[in-house]
Write an enzyme that holds these catalytic residues in place. Structure first.
Site, mmCIF file in Angstrom:
data_model
loop_
_atom_site.group_PDB
_atom_site.id
_atom_site.type_symbol
_atom_site.label_atom_id
_atom_site.label_comp_id
_atom_site.label_asym_id
_atom_site.label_seq_id
_atom_site.Cartn_x
_atom_site.Cartn_y
_atom_site.Cartn_z
ATOM 1 N N GLU A 109 27.409 76.051 39.853
ATOM 2 C CA GLU A 109 27.378 75.499 41.200
ATOM 3 C C GLU A 109 28.710 75.523 41.945
ATOM 4 O O GLU A 109 28.723 75.596 43.160
ATOM 5 C CB GLU A 109 26.868 74.044 41.133
ATOM 6 C CG GLU A 109 25.438 73.914 40.658
ATOM 7 C CD GLU A 109 24.459 74.588 41.598
ATOM 8 O OE1 GLU A 109 24.449 74.242 42.797
ATOM 9 O OE2 GLU A 109 23.733 75.492 41.146
ATOM 10 N N SER B 96 -32.355 67.074 30.969
ATOM 11 C CA SER B 96 -32.975 66.501 29.764
ATOM 12 C C SER B 96 -32.005 65.676 28.936
ATOM 13 O O SER B 96 -32.433 64.972 28.003
ATOM 14 C CB SER B 96 -33.571 67.617 28.905
ATOM 15 O OG SER B 96 -34.635 68.252 29.585
#
Length: 734
Positions: free
Chosen positions: A142, A432
């Protein structure tokens, strides 16, 4: 007479010296005459170019004078601003935890972390305690001149402008040349705290803090100068390391190290430090949980920068490239995404999604079972489903008391919160799979699994709708069959007849008490599962059958407590409820359902030598396919279908859903001892067919709280009533 030559007398060194000494006045006057000539003599003419350039020279001199004075004024203003900001800055320790909300750490049933939510803050770290590899990686990535500039780096700005122009962008677009100090100023939002009256939400606040206008950059620069005046370089870097967002809900490098590697930031090696530093450019894109290979490639770039800047030796850099960082087991699994979303919704918002504190949530989740369910689903879709299919599926696995152990809410969970969870959000017709509750009601009322019913074409007059003619799935009819055979082969006509015989209200009551908390149909089609439910509800209802007839509320939370506290704020959120049917009725129903897998529509769900019981379910036009069942140890439910209700092609509940269920349960029970199902076969003689009759709630004995507490025994009077109803049905046609 010869003429003399006109020549000057020859000067000697002596006469010259004497002459100079004799006339000092002349020597003194010479410069005055020269000065007088420069000042009083005639001026040189400028010429045409001189006249043209004169105004520009004057303007330039004026501009420089103004710039000098303006620069002094600006410098004084900047100095005053720096002094003011300096006076407002707190001690650096107060700036380390920059989260606007808290975090939730989710633990599985064994106390292991399996998921995180919110903004995770692992704890404060400093440049003195953090791994040197990580500290150096941040600076190398950085701001390589961090130790030398006063907060603003003119060289970095010039380099950024050059790069932007070379890449065809504007001078201030793209690379900004911000120093670590300027980034720290942005992280603390130039000292402006979050105000809910000013910003709509925290997202808007953070977007305002990240604004990159020229004016904002100027303010950042001034603030950076004040930071440099107030704090040391190490203190500024400490603030930065604790506040920066690093993806996956991690705020600060300590939280990120724990999130991705399961260790402290003090312990990371060079490869791990490079991967963490690589997140700074784009945390979401380079998060290793999103794409590990992309994150490793980015880390390789950081390793190269560290080597070039002297932070790593050639051997160290080579070792870091050859052994790239890997995720921890919990991070790699990304386990329980759907489950984590669900349990987060089960607790109050102020303690979960909106918490301002750090919360520990202990759950029922089992990572082993979750992996089993995920792999089973993937296996079936890879081997049995056409490539490119958009069909979806969901799985729930729980214990008999309703403790949810695993949840798959759909295919391809992406590891982000908030996705559509088909296990809890999709309400679909059950088909079902609803029939066990019809037979549970009959068994509770004293019917036997061997009681018979005639499977034949049937017409029922529905008030307000006219005649209704149910059909079997095969459109064939079997004649007289037992209830056991009717459930085993999922026959529709017998289910409708039994439902009408025992009373629809009773069937609805049993289903509701078992946990199907939706509006159930009022008509005779109730027995065929036309009502909607979720997979979680259906699985919980089946758990009630397994545990002997007691209702359960599916739950995932064991307790919730604040981080660092020993006493929980919230305890278990569900579990066993009230009895719905008798233990005997439940055991007989388990026996009937075991025949579904042994000999009926669910044979593809067989688990070899391990006893199991279950029920298939397929809705009209095959829009939904279900298989729900259990062993003595676990209940599992599977739903399959399309999100847009497109019919499935060639899929019934006894097909792919049964296979997914089987693959799941085989993996779940791997290595576990075999236990017998809690069931009992029919012990009473077969009674005549239960013929349709008006709903008769008076046949059920009720407690004061209106719950079923018993059943009507098979007394001679009741048997005689059934025979009469059977005869009347035959005479008058059902």
């Amino acid at each position: 007479m010869a003429r003399k030559r006109l020549v000057a007398p020859k000067r000697t060194r002596r006469s010259t010296t004497k002459s100079r000494k004799a006339s000092p006045a002349r020597a003194k006057q010479a410069p005055r005459r020269s000065t007088r000539r420069r000042r009083g003599g005639p001026r040189r003419r400028r010429g045409l170019l001189g006249w043209i350039a004169a105004p520009f020279v004057w303007v330039f001199r004026l501009f420089m004078a103004l710039m000098l004075r303006g620069g002094i004024i600006v410098a004084l203003m900047i100095g005053a601003a720096v002094i003011y900001i300096y006076s407002t800055l707190p001690e650096y320790q107060a700036l380390l935890d920059g989260r606007s909300r808290g975090s939730v750490t989710l633990l599985d049933r064994n106390g292991e972390i399996f998921a995180w939510r919110g903004e995770q803050f692992g704890g404060q770290i400093s440049t003195g305690t953090v791994s040197p590899y990580l500290r150096d990686a941040i600076i190398a990535t950085e701001d390589k001149r961090f130790r030398y500039h006063p907060g603003v780096d003119p060289i970095g700005i010039a380099t950024a402008i050059r790069i932007n122009l070379s890449e065809g962008r504007g001078p201030l677009s793209g690379h900004g040349g911000s120093t670590l100090t300027q980034q720290t100023a942005k992280l603390i939002c130039l000292g402006v705290p979050y105000d809910p009256d000013k910003w709509e939400d925290e997202t808007a606040y953070e977007a305002d803090c990240r604004e990159s206008s020229l004016w904002r950059k100027a303010k950042e620069a001034v603030y950076a100068l004040a930071l440099e005046a107030k704090y040391t370089k190490d203190e500024i870097l400490t603030i930065y390391m604790n506040r920066v967002f690093l993806g996956a809900g991690s705020r600060g490098f300590e939280a990120a190290a724990q999130r991705y590697f399961g260790k402290s930031a003090n312990e990371v090696d060079a490869a791990e430090a490079a991967m963490l530093a690589g997140l700074l450019v784009a945390p979401t894109r380079y998060a290793p949980t999103a794409n590990l290979e992309r994150s490793q490639n980015r880390a390789a770039v950081i390793v190269r920068l560290m080597e070039e800047q002297g932070y790593l030796t050639t051997a160290e850099a080579q070792r870091a490239r050859q052994n790239p960082a890997r995720l921890s087991a919990a991070a790699e699994a990304r386990a329980g995404g759907y489950f984590a979303d669900w349990v987060m919704s089960q607790a109050p918002d102020f303690l979960t999604t909106k918490t301002t504190e750090d919360v520990i949530l202990r759950t029922t989740f089992d990572q082993r079972i979750q992996r089993a369910a995920e792999r089973a689903l993937q296996h079936v879709f890879d081997t049995k489903v056409k490539a490119g299919s958009k069909a979806q599926a969901a799985i729930v696995v729980m214990s008999a008391d309703g403790a949810v152990r695993a949840m798959v809410g759909g295919r391809r969970f992406k590891g982000v919160a908030g996705q559509f969870n088909r296990a809890i959000m999709a309400k679909r017709q059950t088909g079902s799979a609803f029939k066990p509750f019809v037979y549970a009601t009959a068994l509770e009322l004293g019917y036997s699994p061997l009681d018979t019913v005639v499977d034949e074409p049937t017409t029922i007059n529905v008030p307000g709708s006219g005649p209704w003619k149910p059909e079997n799935y095969t459109r064939n009819y079997r004649g007289r069959v037992t209830m056991l055979e009717a459930l085993e082969d999922s026959l529709n006509i017998p289910a409708v007849k039994v439902s009408e015989a025992v009373g629809r209200n009773n069937v609805r009551r049993v289903a509701t008490d078992f946990g199907i908390d939706n509006e159930l149909a009022n008509g005779p089609s109730l027995a065929l599962g036309v009502s909607e439910s979720t997979l979680l509800e259906m699985s919980g209802a089946y758990a009630g059958i397994l545990n002997g007839g007691t209702s359960v509320t599916p739950y995932g939370i064991l307790d919730l407590r604040m981080k660092g506290e020993s006493s929980p704020i919230i305890g278990q959120t569900g579990g066993l409820g009230e009895r719905v049917i008798s233990t005997s009725a439940a055991r007989q129903l388990v026996y009937m359902m075991s025949k579904v897998i042994d000999e009926g529509t669910g044979t593809r769900a067989q688990l070899g030598g391990r006893p199991a019981a279950g029920k298939t379910g397929t809705t009209q036009a095959a829009r939904d396919a279900w298989f729900l069942g259990f062993t003595a140890d676990y209940v599992a439910g599977v739903w399959m279908g399309y999100d847009d209700n497109t019919p499935l092609k060639g899929v019934t509940g006894g097909g792919l859903p049964a296979e997914i269920w089987r693959e799941t349960m085989l993996r779940v029970h791997d290595g576990m001892p075999v236990h017998a199902l809690p069931m009992e076969g029919p012990t009473t003689p077969a009674a005549p067919e239960p013929a349709p009759q008006p709903q008769n709630n008076d046949r059920i004995v009720r407690s004061p709280n209106d719950k079923l507490i018993g059943r009507v025994p098979n007394t001679p009077a009741n048997v005689a009533e059934r025979i009469i109803n059977d005869v009347m049905g035959r005479i008058f046609g059902n």
